[in-house]
Motif scaffolding. Structure first.
Motif, short mmCIF file in Angstrom:
data_model
loop_
_atom_site.label_atom_id
_atom_site.label_comp_id
_atom_site.label_asym_id
_atom_site.label_seq_id
_atom_site.Cartn_x
_atom_site.Cartn_y
_atom_site.Cartn_z
N GLN A 6 0.82 -1.21 0.00
CA GLN A 6 0.00 0.00 0.00
C GLN A 6 0.85 1.26 0.00
N VAL A 7 1.99 1.18 0.69
CA VAL A 7 2.90 2.33 0.76
C VAL A 7 3.34 2.74 -0.65
N PHE A 8 3.74 1.72 -1.42
CA PHE A 8 4.18 1.96 -2.80
C PHE A 8 3.06 2.57 -3.62
N ARG A 9 1.86 1.99 -3.48
CA ARG A 9 0.73 2.42 -4.31
C ARG A 9 0.34 3.85 -4.00
N ARG A 10 0.41 4.18 -2.74
CA ARG A 10 0.06 5.54 -2.36
C ARG A 10 1.10 6.52 -2.89
N MET A 11 2.34 6.10 -2.81
CA MET A 11 3.43 6.96 -3.26
C MET A 11 3.37 7.23 -4.75
N HIS A 12 3.03 6.15 -5.51
CA HIS A 12 2.97 6.30 -6.96
C HIS A 12 1.56 6.62 -7.45
N LYS A 13 0.67 6.92 -6.52
CA LYS A 13 -0.69 7.36 -6.83
C LYS A 13 -1.44 6.37 -7.72
N LYS A 14 -1.37 5.11 -7.33
CA LYS A 14 -2.04 4.09 -8.15
C LYS A 14 -3.45 3.89 -7.65
N GLY A 15 -4.38 3.88 -8.58
CA GLY A 15 -5.76 3.46 -8.27
C GLY A 15 -6.51 4.37 -7.34
N ILE A 16 -6.17 5.68 -7.29
CA ILE A 16 -6.93 6.58 -6.43
C ILE A 16 -7.56 7.70 -7.23
N THR A 17 -7.88 7.44 -8.51
CA THR A 17 -8.45 8.47 -9.39
C THR A 17 -9.81 8.93 -8.89
#
Lengths: 133, 150
Positions: free
Chosen positions: B54-65
């Motif tokens: 989740q840390v990575f995803r939040r950092m790279h702004k994945k899937g939060i459109t």
């Protein structure tokens, strides 16, 4: 899972640093394996040098290398199961020295202790500990 | 209701009776949902570099459109207000003025000023003629100021 020859850190202020398990005292059956909250017999392997004032007084606790003492295990590397299903594991094995009447020899504890101690009746140790997990 | 913990490495939810709790020597607690996260933590891997955490995803702004789209809707509307000395009508008028209009207005003002000046000079000459001019002695500025005596 502490048993014969198992090394434990002593985390109270008695002056002992490292102790080696010699015997695990469980109520009826001597399994051989000690876990958090079990009383064991230890031999002190490393101890802090005793100050001159302590040497002079007769009431001060003098723990020397080679002393055979009782201790209670407060942390184990082997995971311990909690009633809610959690498994708790610490980074090292640690114990606190006791006298024959199951009272603590030291007056302070440094570091973390396991909350399983409370269930096994070592409430005094838990109350002295700075952090209980 | 039992509290759901989150895995310290991956950010996943840990349901009761799952996973392990590890207490490090310094007292820091790590919660692991699987042996995978436990192993990676002991290998000292950085979760920011592991793509499925989740840390990575939040950092790279994945899937939060969706979240971002919701936030965009809120935007403050700016109101044009008049200030002291220029009410909103004059502001708008000034803004709407073309360069030609400004030039002609400027020119008219200059001509007006020149005419006014000429008229003033005319009246001034008439005035100064009878009066004797008394000129003050020429004194340098420094002396006037009472400058330092060398």
């Amino acid at each position: 899972m502490i048993s014969l020859k198992g090394k434990l850190n002593i985390i109270d202020n008695t002056g002992a640093l490292l102790a080696e398990c010699v015997n695990v005292l469980k109520h009826k059956i001597n399994h051989g394996w000690g876990t958090v909250g079990d009383e064991i017999v230890v031999v002190v392997q490393q101890a802090r040098p005793i100050s001159a004032t302590a040497l002079a007084s007769s009431t001060a606790i003098k723990v020397r290398r080679g002393d055979v003492r009782r201790a209670v295990i407060v942390r184990t590397r082997k995971p311990v199961r909690r009633p809610d299903g959690r498994w708790v594991r610490f980074d090292d094995n640690a114990a606190v020295l006791l006298n024959n009447k199951h009272e603590m020899l030291g007056t302070r504890i440094s570091g973390v202790v396991s909350a399983d101690l409370r269930l096994k009746g070592w409430g005094k140790i838990v109350s002295l500990a700075p952090k209980v997990i | 209701m039992v509290k759901l913990e989150i895995d310290t490495f991956s950010g996943y939810k840990i349901y009761p009776s799952k996973g392990k709790l590890f207490v490090r020597g310094d007292g820091k607690i790590f919660r692991f949902s699987t042996s995978k996260t436990e192993s990676l933590t002991h290998q000292r891997k950085n979760p920011r570099k592991i793509a499925w955490t989740q840390v990575f995803r939040r950092m790279h702004k994945k899937g939060i459109t969706e979240e971002i789209a919701k936030k965009r809707a809120r935007r403050t509307v700016k109101h044009q207000r008049g200030i002291v000395g220029a009410d909103i009508a004059t502001i708008l008028a000034r803004r709407g003025q073309t360069t030609e209009a400004r030039e002609s207005a400027r020119k008219a003002a200059i001509d007006k000023a020149k005419a006014a000046k000429k008229a003033k000079e005319g009246t001034k000459e008439k005035k100064t003629a009878p009066r004797t001019t008394t000129s003050a002695p020429k004194v340098s500025k420094q002396q006037m100021k009472g400058g330092k005596g060398r």
